[in-house]
Scaffold this active site. Structure first.
Site, PDB file in Angstrom:
ATOM      1  N   GLY A  31       0.811  -1.206   0.000  1.00 32.02           N
ATOM      2  CA  GLY A  31       0.000   0.000   0.000  1.00 32.02           C
ATOM      3  C   GLY A  31       0.846   1.258   0.000  1.00 32.02           C
ATOM      4  N   GLY A  88       0.207  -1.056   6.367  1.00 31.51           N
ATOM      5  CA  GLY A  88      -0.906  -0.127   6.422  1.00 31.51           C
ATOM      6  C   GLY A  88      -2.215  -0.853   6.677  1.00 31.51           C
ATOM      7  N   GLY A 101      -6.667  -5.256   2.543  1.00 33.54           N
ATOM      8  CA  GLY A 101      -6.903  -5.971   1.303  1.00 33.54           C
ATOM      9  C   GLY A 101      -7.312  -5.104   0.138  1.00 33.54           C
ATOM     10  N   GLY A 102      -7.164  -3.773   0.300  1.00 36.62           N
ATOM     11  CA  GLY A 102      -7.470  -2.895  -0.818  1.00 36.62           C
ATOM     12  C   GLY A 102      -6.591  -3.169  -2.024  1.00 36.62           C
ATOM     13  N   GLU A 109      -0.310 -10.673   3.588  1.00 37.10           N
ATOM     14  CA  GLU A 109      -0.193  -9.712   4.690  1.00 37.10           C
ATOM     15  C   GLU A 109      -0.554 -10.351   6.030  1.00 37.10           C
ATOM     16  OE1 GLU A 109      -1.189  -5.523   2.341  1.00 37.10           O
ATOM     17  OE2 GLU A 109      -2.827  -6.750   3.120  1.00 37.10           O
TER      18      GLU A 109
END
Length: 237
Positions: A31, A88, A101-102, A109
């Site tokens: 991220g 993040g 999980g964007g 992660e």
């Protein structure tokens, strides 16, 4: 001139770097904020201020960036423990529960965070929420052959799912593991993350969801105070 959000992210990335010491095995998150942290880490290593660092990345994107910066890397299977993971989050509630999980990297992660002796989350103040999932959808990684089945099962427990589509190709987003992602919304948000995390992961065809429950040890929050970027540390009592 940089916008305020970028200034907050840079401030929190620099604060996170101060927790890194020589000889550490580090989990390097994904991220925009984590990328700033990786860049700051690379600068510290190249200047000789940090030595004998080994990184474990959580995404292909992070691996490429760390390699370009000369950060030594190892695969997850090559390490038995991670001293410190820094990553993040898309949302953080008052109980330190997260949605991630964007970037469709939440499986790796979560593996890295769970292996870390200490997990520090770096966010700007816009990511702090009272209730999860009111703004950001919950990512669920699913086997390609099972996405419709999983979508139906999630509907049975009150969730509305959308298959995440790619922006620059025709078709869905494909994860580093070769799977698809459902983005899920629950009316009223998520009030019991611990139960829901297990409930979704028990659906056949689900690899992992983006709820990170009881993993974060500290949240570093970038904020603007009187026009100046600063960092607030939130720690579990």
């Amino acid at each position: 001139m940089e916008d305020l959000q970028t200034q907050m992210k840079e401030a929190v990335a620099k604060a996170a770097i101060e927790q890194i010491h020589d000889g550490m095995v580090l989990g390097l998150g994904s991220g925009s904020t984590a990328a700033l942290m990786i860049k700051a880490l690379g600068a510290k290593i190249s200047s000789g201020h940090l030595k004998d660092i080994v990184g474990v990345t959580t995404s292909f994107q992070g691996e490429v960036l760390a390699t370009e910066l000369g950060i030594p890397l190892q695969g997850l299977s090559a390490v038995s423990q991670i001293d410190l993971a820094i990553d993040g989050a898309d949302e953080v509630d008052s109980n330190f529960q997260l949605i991630k999980g964007g970037g469709a990297c939440h499986v790796q992660e979560k593996l890295v965070a769970s292996l870390a002796e200490r997990f520090v989350v770096v966010v700007d103040s816009s990511k702090i929420v009272k209730t999860l999932n009111l703004t950001f959808k919950l990512p669920v990684e699913v086997l390609p052959s099972a996405w419709q089945l999983v979508k139906n099962k999630i509907h049975e427990i009150g969730g509305v799912s959308q298959l995440r589509m790619a922006q620059k190709k025709a078709g869905p987003i494909v994860t580093d593991q070769g799977n698809l992602v459902l983005d899920v919304t629950f009316a009223g948000g998520i009030n019991d993350p611990q139960t829901l995390e297990k409930q979704i992961n028990n659906i056949p065809g689900v690899l992992e969801n983006g709820l990170f429950v009881n993993l974060a040890d500290e949240v570093l929050v970038g904020e603007i105070v009187s026009g100046t970027p600063g960092v607030k540390s939130l720690q579990k009592i």
